[in-house]
Design an enzyme around this catalytic site. Structure first.
Site, short mmCIF file in Angstrom:
data_model
loop_
_atom_site.label_atom_id
_atom_site.label_comp_id
_atom_site.label_asym_id
_atom_site.label_seq_id
_atom_site.Cartn_x
_atom_site.Cartn_y
_atom_site.Cartn_z
N GLN A 132 0.83 -1.20 0.00
CA GLN A 132 0.00 0.00 0.00
C GLN A 132 0.87 1.26 0.00
O GLN A 132 1.72 1.43 0.88
CB GLN A 132 -0.92 0.05 1.23
N TYR B 294 -5.41 10.98 3.70
CA TYR B 294 -4.05 11.23 3.20
C TYR B 294 -4.10 11.90 1.83
O TYR B 294 -5.17 12.26 1.34
CB TYR B 294 -3.25 9.91 3.23
N GLY C 105 -8.87 -6.32 9.50
CA GLY C 105 -7.75 -5.56 10.05
C GLY C 105 -7.38 -6.05 11.43
O GLY C 105 -6.54 -6.94 11.60
C1 LIG Z 1 -3.31 -0.59 13.91
C2 LIG Z 1 -4.02 -0.16 12.67
C3 LIG Z 1 -3.28 0.50 11.68
C4 LIG Z 1 -3.93 0.87 10.49
N1 LIG Z 1 -3.16 1.44 9.48
C5 LIG Z 1 -3.71 1.61 8.26
C6 LIG Z 1 -2.90 1.96 7.14
O1 LIG Z 1 -1.68 2.10 7.22
N2 LIG Z 1 -3.51 2.09 5.93
C7 LIG Z 1 -4.88 1.91 5.79
O2 LIG Z 1 -5.40 2.01 4.68
N3 LIG Z 1 -5.65 1.59 6.83
C8 LIG Z 1 -5.11 1.40 8.04
N4 LIG Z 1 -5.90 0.94 9.07
C9 LIG Z 1 -7.33 0.66 8.83
C10 LIG Z 1 -7.50 -0.80 8.41
O3 LIG Z 1 -6.90 -1.04 7.14
C11 LIG Z 1 -9.00 -1.19 8.32
O4 LIG Z 1 -9.60 -0.44 7.27
C12 LIG Z 1 -9.75 -0.93 9.62
O5 LIG Z 1 -8.99 -1.41 10.72
C13 LIG Z 1 -11.13 -1.59 9.62
O6 LIG Z 1 -11.04 -2.99 9.58
P1 LIG Z 1 -11.25 -3.90 10.92
O7 LIG Z 1 -12.56 -3.44 11.51
O8 LIG Z 1 -11.31 -5.30 10.40
O9 LIG Z 1 -10.09 -3.63 11.82
C14 LIG Z 1 -5.30 0.61 10.29
C15 LIG Z 1 -6.03 -0.03 11.31
C16 LIG Z 1 -5.40 -0.43 12.48
C17 LIG Z 1 -6.20 -1.17 13.51
#
Ligand SMILES: Cc1cc2nc3c(=O)[nH]c(=O)nc-3n(C[C@H](O)[C@H](O)[C@H](O)COP(=O)(O)O)c2cc1C
Length: 359
Positions: free
Chosen positions: A100, A182, A313
């Site tokens: 990414q 971003y 995530g």
């Molecule tokens: C620790 C952490 C770091 C994340 N960093 C990014 C990132 O670098 N880029 C991004 O697109 N989303 C990032 N996200 C969002 C996740 O990609 C995802 O969209 C979000 O956690 C929802 O999914 P979930 O409910 O299964 O956790 C991050 C989420 C978490 C928990």
């Protein structure tokens, strides 16, 4: 043929996958100084190789695009070589991996950067909010400078160079992070984009930066299937605001639909609970949905035809073998938010697969 579920083999980004799980891109703040991923990341990603496809943490395409503490980039020979060790380890375990690209734009602080260049943004509008720095603790976001019209093509070209670098590092494909406030989303959104040139104003101008970035990434990859995008319509994160997100994302998805991308990842956020239903009919390609899914709701999304892949995530942070746990019915280990962004192995590489946990 019966409807697919999470454990049905699939296809994404030109790759055959053993299941329909995508590991979400997640910043974990374990990189070394100078944007180089650490040796720990080799084990972390290799542990998660049974995901249908892994999206890496957000990776800066170059030094100007890096804003957070201990985050990696894909610009220098040292960075590329370190990433190559990671893709080698994931491929050796039978996995697949997209990188990414996260260009932070106006979201960052000088103390986290290895360049003295200021932050850049569509307009000189500082984001309200604070960011962690190891040197100074929590700090207000730096003020960005607005890009000149003549500079925008060079910033877009940065994603082409990053694509070449990522493919040289062995990645199966690359994902443009056009979500979470971003740089690409700063162009998409009317609050942060106050430009009066061809990259601002009406919706066709505001989507132009993203469309052109994808075009140069596809040209660099030589194969649209190796290029993907993540969007998060109406997310309020990082002080981002758009007057009419449905108009913006309807126009964007219509514009990218003919490109033949490897996938479109849509993160659902509370302001638009029905965004999958709005965008899915506009997008004939591989559609990946994320945001709070579990085994049951993920299976339901696939069975209903709402999605081709489901993104997980937080569950992947603490369950490296998430696909196997879904298959066996093993309990999931709860995630630990206190170690999401802390240095070192704790909370990163020390969550074991169910098969290695004591009974
Ligand atoms: C620790 C952490 C770091 C994340 N960093 C990014 C990132 O670098 N880029 C991004 O697109 N989303 C990032 N996200 C969002 C996740 O990609 C995802 O969209 C979000 O956690 C929802 O999914 P979930 O409910 O299964 O956790 C991050 C989420 C978490 C928990």
């Amino acid at each position: 043929m019966s409807a697919p579920n999470l454990l049905t083999p699939g296809h994404i980004g030109g790759l055959a996958t053993p299941n329909r799980l995508m590991m979400a891109p997640m910043t974990r703040s374990r990189a070394l100084a100078g944007g180089v991923p650490s040796e720990l990341a080799i084990e972390y990603y290799a542990q998660r190789a049974s995901a249908g496809v892994i999206a890496t943490e957000g990776v800066a395409p170059n030094a100007v695009g890096l804003g957070y503490a201990r985050t990696p980039a894909i610009e220098t020979a040292e960075q590329i070589a370190a990433w190559k060790k990671i893709t080698d380890a994931v491929h050796a375990r039978g996995g697949r991996m997209f990188m990414q690209f996260m260009h932070v734009g106006r979201i960052g602080h000088a103390a986290n950067r290895y360049t003295t260049e200021p932050l850049i943004a569509p307009s000189a509008v500082r984001a309200n909010g604070q960011i962690w720095t190891d040197a100074l603790g929590l700090q207000d976001f730096d003020a960005p400078r607005a890009l000149e019209s003549s500079e925008v093509p060079g910033v877009i070209e940065g994603f082409a160079q990053a694509t070449r670098n990522a493919l040289a590092a062995g990645f199966d494909g690359v994902e443009l992070h056009a979500a979470s406030g971003y740089l690409p989303m700063q162009f998409l959104s009317s609050g942060s984009n106050q430009r009066t040139d061809g990259y601002g104003g009406n919706v066709q101008n505001r989507i132009r930066f993203v469309v052109e970035s994808l075009q140069v990434m596809i040209a660099a990859a030589g194969d649209a299937a190796r290029v993907a995008m993540k969007i998060s319509p109406a997310i309020p994160f990082n002080d981002i605001q758009d007057d009419d997100p449905i108009e913006t994302y309807t126009a964007l998805v219509k514009a990218v639909a003919p490109m033949g991308l490897g996938y479109l990842h849509v993160l659902r956020t509370p302001p638009l609970p029905n965004i999958f239903e709005v965008l899915r009919p506009l997008y004939p390609g591989t559609f990946a949905v994320g945001g709070g899914f579990d085994f049951a709701s993920g299976n339901a999304a696939l069975a209903s035809g709402l999605a081709d892949f489901v993104v997980f995530g937080k569950p992947f942070t603490s369950n490296p073998d998430l696909a196997e746990r879904f298959a066996s019915g093993a309990a999931l280990t709860p995630f630990d938010a206190t170690t999401f962004y802390t240095p070192g192995p704790k909370g990163y590489t020390d969550f074991l697969p169910a098969s290695a946990q004591s009974a």
